[in-house]
Design a protein around this motif. Structure first.
Motif, PDB file in Angstrom:
ATOM      1  N   UNK A  18      -7.322  -9.834  15.604  1.00 55.10           N
ATOM      2  CA  UNK A  18      -7.983  -8.447  15.739  1.00 55.10           C
ATOM      3  C   UNK A  18      -8.801  -8.083  14.926  1.00 55.10           C
ATOM      4  N   UNK A  19      -8.419  -8.376  13.637  1.00 58.71           N
ATOM      5  CA  UNK A  19      -9.104  -8.218  12.391  1.00 58.71           C
ATOM      6  C   UNK A  19     -10.233  -9.055  12.353  1.00 58.71           C
ATOM      7  N   UNK A  20     -10.258 -10.310  12.407  1.00 56.66           N
ATOM      8  CA  UNK A  20     -11.377 -10.976  12.630  1.00 56.66           C
ATOM      9  C   UNK A  20     -12.555 -10.770  13.459  1.00 56.66           C
ATOM     10  N   UNK A  21     -11.961 -10.177  14.783  1.00 56.59           N
ATOM     11  CA  UNK A  21     -12.813  -9.737  15.780  1.00 56.59           C
ATOM     12  C   UNK A  21     -13.746  -8.479  15.326  1.00 56.59           C
ATOM     13  N   UNK A  22     -12.903  -7.705  14.798  1.00 49.97           N
ATOM     14  CA  UNK A  22     -13.626  -6.325  14.123  1.00 49.97           C
ATOM     15  C   UNK A  22     -14.642  -6.776  13.272  1.00 49.97           C
ATOM     16  N   UNK A  23     -14.308  -7.593  12.360  1.00 45.55           N
ATOM     17  CA  UNK A  23     -15.471  -7.957  11.292  1.00 45.55           C
ATOM     18  C   UNK A  23     -16.476  -8.804  12.199  1.00 45.55           C
ATOM     19  N   UNK A  24     -16.159  -9.611  12.961  1.00 48.45           N
ATOM     20  CA  UNK A  24     -17.362 -10.461  13.672  1.00 48.45           C
ATOM     21  C   UNK A  24     -18.148  -9.188  14.638  1.00 48.45           C
ATOM     22  N   UNK A  25     -17.755  -8.339  14.988  1.00 50.54           N
ATOM     23  CA  UNK A  25     -18.663  -7.260  16.083  1.00 50.54           C
ATOM     24  C   UNK A  25     -19.495  -6.606  15.146  1.00 50.54           C
ATOM     25  N   UNK A  26     -18.911  -6.304  13.882  1.00 52.99           N
ATOM     26  CA  UNK A  26     -19.546  -5.104  13.073  1.00 52.99           C
ATOM     27  C   UNK A  26     -20.147  -5.341  11.664  1.00 52.99           C
ATOM     28  N   UNK A  27     -19.755  -6.388  11.158  1.00 50.30           N
ATOM     29  CA  UNK A  27     -20.311  -6.909   9.834  1.00 50.30           C
ATOM     30  C   UNK A  27     -21.983  -7.521  10.303  1.00 50.30           C
ATOM     31  N   UNK A  28     -22.928  -7.092   9.757  1.00 51.49           N
ATOM     32  CA  UNK A  28     -24.227  -7.550   9.825  1.00 51.49           C
ATOM     33  C   UNK A  28     -24.712  -7.153  11.263  1.00 51.49           C
ATOM     34  N   UNK A  29     -24.047  -6.117  11.914  1.00 46.49           N
ATOM     35  CA  UNK A  29     -24.304  -5.764  13.075  1.00 46.49           C
ATOM     36  C   UNK A  29     -24.330  -4.072  13.080  1.00 46.49           C
ATOM     37  N   UNK A  30     -25.612  -3.550  13.469  1.00 46.95           N
ATOM     38  CA  UNK A  30     -25.895  -2.192  13.562  1.00 46.95           C
ATOM     39  C   UNK A  30     -25.849  -1.805  14.650  1.00 46.95           C
ATOM     40  N   UNK A  31     -24.986  -0.701  15.177  1.00 46.98           N
ATOM     41  CA  UNK A  31     -24.807  -0.200  16.564  1.00 46.98           C
ATOM     42  C   UNK A  31     -25.093   1.267  16.693  1.00 46.98           C
ATOM     43  N   UNK A  32     -26.438   1.577  16.712  1.00 42.10           N
ATOM     44  CA  UNK A  32     -26.876   3.078  16.803  1.00 42.10           C
ATOM     45  C   UNK A  32     -26.603   3.455  18.193  1.00 42.10           C
ATOM     46  N   UNK A  39     -19.695  -3.318   5.993  1.00 44.70           N
ATOM     47  CA  UNK A  39     -19.628  -4.334   4.613  1.00 44.70           C
ATOM     48  C   UNK A  39     -18.816  -5.521   5.086  1.00 44.70           C
ATOM     49  N   UNK A  40     -19.289  -6.953   4.168  1.00 38.85           N
ATOM     50  CA  UNK A  40     -18.288  -7.942   4.596  1.00 38.85           C
ATOM     51  C   UNK A  40     -17.141  -7.778   3.855  1.00 38.85           C
ATOM     52  N   UNK A  41     -16.837  -6.884   2.756  1.00 37.05           N
ATOM     53  CA  UNK A  41     -15.660  -6.799   2.193  1.00 37.05           C
ATOM     54  C   UNK A  41     -15.528  -5.425   1.949  1.00 37.05           C
ATOM     55  N   UNK A  42     -14.281  -5.113   1.750  1.00 34.69           N
ATOM     56  CA  UNK A  42     -13.817  -3.546   1.175  1.00 34.69           C
ATOM     57  C   UNK A  42     -13.533  -2.827   2.351  1.00 34.69           C
ATOM     58  N   UNK A  43     -13.910  -3.120   3.618  1.00 40.37           N
ATOM     59  CA  UNK A  43     -13.416  -2.237   4.629  1.00 40.37           C
ATOM     60  C   UNK A  43     -12.850  -3.159   5.797  1.00 40.37           C
ATOM     61  N   UNK A 129     -15.136   0.547  19.376  1.00 42.78           N
ATOM     62  CA  UNK A 129     -16.197  -0.421  19.854  1.00 42.78           C
ATOM     63  C   UNK A 129     -17.009   0.284  20.917  1.00 42.78           C
ATOM     64  N   UNK A 130     -17.198   1.704  20.753  1.00 35.80           N
ATOM     65  CA  UNK A 130     -18.128   2.507  21.851  1.00 35.80           C
ATOM     66  C   UNK A 130     -19.273   1.891  22.519  1.00 35.80           C
ATOM     67  N   UNK A 131     -19.995   1.143  21.656  1.00 34.26           N
ATOM     68  CA  UNK A 131     -21.077   0.555  21.992  1.00 34.26           C
ATOM     69  C   UNK A 131     -20.991  -0.731  23.331  1.00 34.26           C
ATOM     70  N   UNK A 132     -19.785  -1.180  23.047  1.00 34.09           N
ATOM     71  CA  UNK A 132     -19.266  -1.926  24.174  1.00 34.09           C
ATOM     72  C   UNK A 132     -18.794  -1.418  25.590  1.00 34.09           C
ATOM     73  N   UNK A 133     -18.414   0.090  25.485  1.00 32.35           N
ATOM     74  CA  UNK A 133     -17.793   0.566  26.595  1.00 32.35           C
ATOM     75  C   UNK A 133     -19.034   1.230  27.201  1.00 32.35           C
TER      76      UNK A 133
END
Length: 267
Positions: A18-32, A39-43, A129-133
């Motif tokens: 779950x933690x990895x999936x969240x990182x994969x979805x949101x790191x380096x991806x902007x969802x306006x 960020x890759x680290x710290x969050x 992940x409101x952008x997916x919904x």
């Protein structure tokens, strides 16, 4: 209709998918307009907390997934009503444009699940992940839910779930969280092994009783001489063990931690 997360921590195996999936979805991806990139680290918008409980040899490891609680009475909305809002489906969103520079939003969260992006000067957190919904994506649930291969994290309409045995995290905060923990949150345990030092054998079927103002709890030792008293409140107790005409009593407390007593000689 408002949606909820239902987390069964007893099913969690600590795989961190779950933690990895969240990182994969949101790191380096902007969802306006929902969020800037994580960020890759710290969050960790989805974070699996690991707890080693008790004392050797009576040790249990518990994994507890933790996300934004998407509260009905969200302190972050109260702190910045112009920048944080609650959607009709129950998800709480921090507007990345309107929240820029506002550290009060981070400080307002009693669950400490809102992070500060120093580079962007922006408070950030789980968006559900409101952008997916909203985007008609084949994955129509949050990535943490989709990535969990044991279904320890579920998401859907509140009416779809039986919440009768669920608890929320820190109800005393009065925030009315929308994340429910199935079977209740982890409770304390007291465990030990009862043995006869003269015969150098364990006691099987010894009566074990825990008594205090919080109630009375009882069990018997198993074929290994072990006993486990689980799902205990945080309180002071007297533990009494009886076997073969022998009795032993000792004080124990679950107020701060789980109790692993190790070997207990019944003399």
């Amino acid at each position: 209709m408002a949606k909820v997360f239902v987390i069964d921590w007893k099913m969690c195996v600590g795989c961190y998918d779950c933690q990895v999936g969240c990182k994969d979805e949101h790191c380096d991806n902007c969802w306006p307009p929902y969020a800037e990139a994580q960020p890759l680290v710290g969050q960790f918008w989805c974070k699996v907390d690991q707890y080693e409980r008790g004392r050797r040899p009576h040790v249990k490891v518990t994994y507890l997934p933790r996300i934004c609680q998407h509260c009905d009475n969200a302190p972050c909305i109260e702190a910045a009503p112009d920048a944080v809002y609650k959607r009709d489906d129950g998800l709480v969103i921090i507007d990345p444009d309107k929240a820029k520079g506002n550290k009060k939003i981070v400080e307002s969260c009693p669950y400490h699940v809102i992070y500060w992006n120093e580079e962007l000067q922006l408070p950030q957190k789980c968006t559900g992940c409101a952008h997916l919904l909203d985007g008609g994506h084949p994955i129509c649930v949050p990535r943490c839910v989709d990535n969990c291969h044991v279904d320890a994290i579920l998401f859907g309409e509140e009416s779809e779930f039986d919440l009768s045995d669920c608890e929320v995290m820190h109800p005393e905060y009065g925030t009315q969280p929308r994340v429910y923990y199935k079977g209740g949150l982890p409770k304390k345990f007291v465990a030990g092994t009862v043995y006869d030092p003269e015969a150098e054998e364990v006691y099987i079927g010894a009566a074990v009783r825990l008594e205090g103002e919080a109630g009375t709890f009882s069990t018997t030792t198993d074929s290994w001489g072990d006993f486990w008293l689980r799902d205990l409140p945080d309180a002071d107790f007297t533990l009494t063990i009886e076997a073969a005409g022998k009795t032993k009593s000792l004080p124990v407390s679950t107020k701060t931690e789980d109790v692993g007593l190790g070997d207990i000689a019944l003399i």
